[in-house]
Design a protein around this motif. Structure first.
Motif, PDB file in Angstrom:
ATOM      1  N   ILE A 424       2.510 -58.714 -87.728  1.00 32.78           N
ATOM      2  CA  ILE A 424       3.512 -57.748 -88.169  1.00 32.78           C
ATOM      3  C   ILE A 424       2.886 -56.358 -88.174  1.00 32.78           C
ATOM      4  CG2 ILE A 424       2.952 -58.282 -90.595  1.00 32.78           C
ATOM      5  CD1 ILE A 424       5.839 -57.542 -91.311  1.00 32.78           C
ATOM      6  N   PRO A 425       3.573 -55.352 -87.662  1.00 30.41           N
ATOM      7  CA  PRO A 425       3.007 -53.995 -87.678  1.00 30.41           C
ATOM      8  C   PRO A 425       2.660 -53.573 -89.109  1.00 30.41           C
ATOM      9  CG  PRO A 425       4.934 -54.090 -86.242  1.00 30.41           C
ATOM     10  CD  PRO A 425       4.882 -55.400 -86.970  1.00 30.41           C
ATOM     11  N   TRP A 426       1.465 -53.015 -89.280  1.00 25.19           N
ATOM     12  CA  TRP A 426       1.059 -52.570 -90.617  1.00 25.19           C
ATOM     13  C   TRP A 426       2.041 -51.523 -91.158  1.00 25.19           C
ATOM     14  CZ3 TRP A 426      -1.515 -54.096 -94.592  1.00 25.19           C
ATOM     15  CH2 TRP A 426      -1.902 -53.183 -95.582  1.00 25.19           C
ATOM     16  N   ALA A 427       2.620 -50.734 -90.282  1.00 24.86           N
ATOM     17  CA  ALA A 427       3.592 -49.729 -90.715  1.00 24.86           C
ATOM     18  C   ALA A 427       4.813 -50.386 -91.355  1.00 24.86           C
ATOM     19  CB  ALA A 427       4.018 -48.867 -89.528  1.00 24.86           C
ATOM     20  N   PRO A 461      -2.250 -46.933 -89.575  1.00 25.70           N
ATOM     21  CA  PRO A 461      -0.827 -46.879 -89.207  1.00 25.70           C
ATOM     22  C   PRO A 461      -0.489 -47.566 -87.888  1.00 25.70           C
ATOM     23  CG  PRO A 461      -1.519 -44.783 -90.112  1.00 25.70           C
ATOM     24  CD  PRO A 461      -2.768 -45.603 -89.943  1.00 25.70           C
ATOM     25  N   GLY A 462      -1.397 -47.560 -86.917  1.00 28.82           N
ATOM     26  CA  GLY A 462      -1.107 -48.172 -85.629  1.00 28.82           C
ATOM     27  C   GLY A 462      -1.565 -49.610 -85.509  1.00 28.82           C
ATOM     28  N   ASN A 463      -1.993 -50.194 -86.621  1.00 30.60           N
ATOM     29  CA  ASN A 463      -2.542 -51.544 -86.564  1.00 30.60           C
ATOM     30  C   ASN A 463      -1.478 -52.616 -86.740  1.00 30.60           C
ATOM     31  OD1 ASN A 463      -5.085 -50.494 -86.269  1.00 30.60           O
ATOM     32  ND2 ASN A 463      -5.543 -50.541 -88.464  1.00 30.60           N
ATOM     33  N   VAL A 464      -1.862 -53.826 -86.367  1.00 29.39           N
ATOM     34  CA  VAL A 464      -1.014 -54.995 -86.559  1.00 29.39           C
ATOM     35  C   VAL A 464      -1.715 -55.928 -87.542  1.00 29.39           C
ATOM     36  CG1 VAL A 464       0.034 -57.004 -85.444  1.00 29.39           C
ATOM     37  CG2 VAL A 464      -0.037 -54.813 -84.240  1.00 29.39           C
ATOM     38  N   ALA A 465      -1.003 -56.415 -88.538  1.00 29.99           N
ATOM     39  CA  ALA A 465      -1.564 -57.334 -89.526  1.00 29.99           C
ATOM     40  C   ALA A 465      -1.374 -58.772 -89.066  1.00 29.99           C
ATOM     41  CB  ALA A 465      -0.898 -57.131 -90.875  1.00 29.99           C
ATOM     42  N   VAL A 466      -2.460 -59.537 -89.101  1.00 28.18           N
ATOM     43  CA  VAL A 466      -2.394 -60.979 -88.828  1.00 28.18           C
ATOM     44  C   VAL A 466      -2.275 -61.686 -90.177  1.00 28.18           C
ATOM     45  CG1 VAL A 466      -3.593 -62.969 -87.868  1.00 28.18           C
ATOM     46  CG2 VAL A 466      -3.776 -60.748 -86.743  1.00 28.18           C
ATOM     47  N   VAL A 467      -1.182 -62.404 -90.365  1.00 28.75           N
ATOM     48  CA  VAL A 467      -0.804 -62.948 -91.664  1.00 28.75           C
ATOM     49  C   VAL A 467      -0.783 -64.464 -91.617  1.00 28.75           C
ATOM     50  CG1 VAL A 467       1.122 -63.075 -93.303  1.00 28.75           C
ATOM     51  CG2 VAL A 467       0.551 -60.900 -92.223  1.00 28.75           C
ATOM     52  N   ALA A 468      -1.336 -65.115 -92.641  1.00 27.75           N
ATOM     53  CA  ALA A 468      -1.374 -66.576 -92.656  1.00 27.75           C
ATOM     54  C   ALA A 468      -1.694 -67.095 -94.052  1.00 27.75           C
ATOM     55  CB  ALA A 468      -2.435 -67.094 -91.673  1.00 27.75           C
TER      56      ALA A 468
END
Length: 471
Positions: A424-427, A461-468
């Motif tokens: 999910i986009p960190w933004a 701001p331009g990062n993507v979060a890996v969630v689990a």
């Protein structure tokens, strides 16, 4: 009546399967103190191979091995406020020794940044002493509330690296080098686990660090396991311990530091990433025993042949063990080696002698086929490499097929609860969304750049979060 399975099937109860496998494959036992473990010889053999592979890479990175005391004065930990706050709930503190109360309590090391800095401040005098690159192989103690063998234990084995540098850039680059060229190279090319490289969010950073780089692997049940971390410590510990050097310009400057570690948790990752309902599957490059040669019967000619094959394979550079324990039924021995995940079994009986062949059983893709004995030494190295590549490919395919791109917290939670990962986009997430995830026992495992690379510390701001969900 159907025969009961040796292990609880993964699909029925993954945690029970994990515990069954540790017991049946003779990897470890629970220790007498809650949260401790006894690592059995086969399990320790896996750890030794991990040590050997990692140690070679660490030394290639320029670090030298040293050893620091197990006991740390409690006052050392209080010097860096964020560090002591982060570790306070996990500390084991000794207040008495030799029948007397100690003048100052000592802490059983949870990690060694503080005691290392006490000595770095003595050893570092000028820029000529930098960079100072130290590693130690040791045990640490963190009082664990929810123990699980190899994954979370009160005492565990690990390596911890500690370095001091003249500049921020040098420290930053070294932490990244360890992350990429030591940890990722080992985990991908030896463990065969397709880890994701990223950095931790501010709330997930190591206590006292300014940036934490992590490697996250997807396990067989879709949960994440943090396999190793590399930290930029900035000057936080240098300030607390007055670790300074005389610069080329004749000025006293504080050093910039890193620390990094990986542990016996990797054994747990190996089990959960590659194991199946029949037991372990050990990557050939890691395996203490790559090929086991089994005598089916106690015939003298058979016994002589299995030892001859063992010698040939050893001469060809294969790590081999001969199993001539014919007083134990062959079927039981074959199942035991399958549980232990030895990549290849070469089975030899009287009929095989007559035909000049042996039965080749491959653990990783499974299957058996007869192979000419004279061809084994030339054939097996290639087979082992094929099976190594297969494990990595399966690990990558599992992660890719079970990772979803989402845009809301609700979608991220749904993906994690269903046994997968979400991106999910960190933004769209931010710190508020990260807190909402935690309400569902879901965490941001790491941040990655949009192109999948490891982002810098200042471009969230331009990062993507890996969630689990995670272990």
């Amino acid at each position: 009546m159907a025969k009961a399975p040796v292990l609880t099937p993964q699909a029925d109860d993954f945690p029970r399967w994990y515990q069954d496998l540790i017991n049946k494959a003779e990897l470890a036992d629970n220790g007498p103190v809650r949260g401790t473990m006894v690592i059995r010889p086969y399990g320790y053999g896996l750890w030794e191979r991990m040590q050997q592979e990692m140690d070679a890479r660490i030394k290639e990175a320029g670090a030298q091995n040293a050893y620091f005391p197990l006991f740390i004065p409690q006052s050392y930990l209080t010097r860096e406020a964020e560090h002591v706050e982060g570790f306070a709930p996990e500390l084991a503190v000794v207040t008495h020794g030799g029948g007397k109360e100690l003048e100052e309590p000592v802490v059983v090391r949870p990690t060694s940044e503080t005691i290392v800095n006490e000595y770095f401040s003595k050893w570092v005098q000028s820029y000529r002493d930098l960079p100072l690159l130290i590693n130690q192989w040791a045990n640490v103690v963190r009082w664990e509330m929810r123990p699980r063998v190899f994954l979370r234990t009160t005492e565990f084995l690990w390596q911890e690296g500690h370095t001091a540098h003249a500049t921020y850039e040098d420290a930053r680059d070294y932490a990244a080098y360890i992350h990429r060229e030591v940890y990722a190279d080992f985990m991908v090319n030896v463990l065969g686990i397709d880890v994701v490289l990223g950095r931790k969010t501010a709330s997930e950073r190591f206590a006292g660090a300014i940036n934490t780089l992590t490697l996250e692997g997807m396990m067989g049940d879709g949960k994440a396991l943090q396999m190793g971390t590399s930290h930029e410590l900035g000057q936080n510990f240098a300030k607390a311990f007055n670790t300074q050097y005389l610069s080329r310009d004749g000025q006293q400057e504080l050093v910039w530091q890193t620390s990094w570690g990986s542990s016996t948790r990797m054994v747990g990752g190996l089990i959960m990433s590659h194991g199946d309902d029949n037991g372990l599957r050990v990557p050939p490059r890691l395996a203490p025993v790559q090929v086991v040669v089994l005598a089916i019967k106690g015939d003298e000619a058979v016994l002589a042949k299995v030892h001859e094959i063992g010698d040939r394979l050893k001469a060809a550079g294969v790590r081999v063990q001969v199993d001539d324990r014919t007083d134990t039924p062959f079927g039981r021995r074959a199942v035991d080696w399958e549980l232990k995940g030895v990549p290849v079994r070469v089975e030899v009986g009287p009929r095989d002698l007559e035909s000049g062949t042996a039965m080749l059983a491959r653990r990783i893709p499974s299957g058996k086929e007869p192979v000419a004995v004279d061809a084994l030494a030339a054939l097996l190295p290639g087979i082992l490499e094929e099976d190594q590549a297969l494990l990595l490919r399966q690990s990558r395919e599992r992660r890719e097929s079970r990772t979803s791109d989402v845009s809301t917290v609700e979608e991220a939670v749904e993906a994690a609860v269903a046994g997968g990962w979400a991106r999910i986009p960190w933004a769209d997430l931010g710190e508020e969304g990260e807190s909402r995830l935690a309400e569902h026992a879901v965490t941001v495992r790491c941040l990655v750049a949009e192109d999948g690379s490891v982002p810098g510390a200042d471009d969230a701001p331009g990062n993507v979060a890996v969630v689990a969900r995670a272990y």
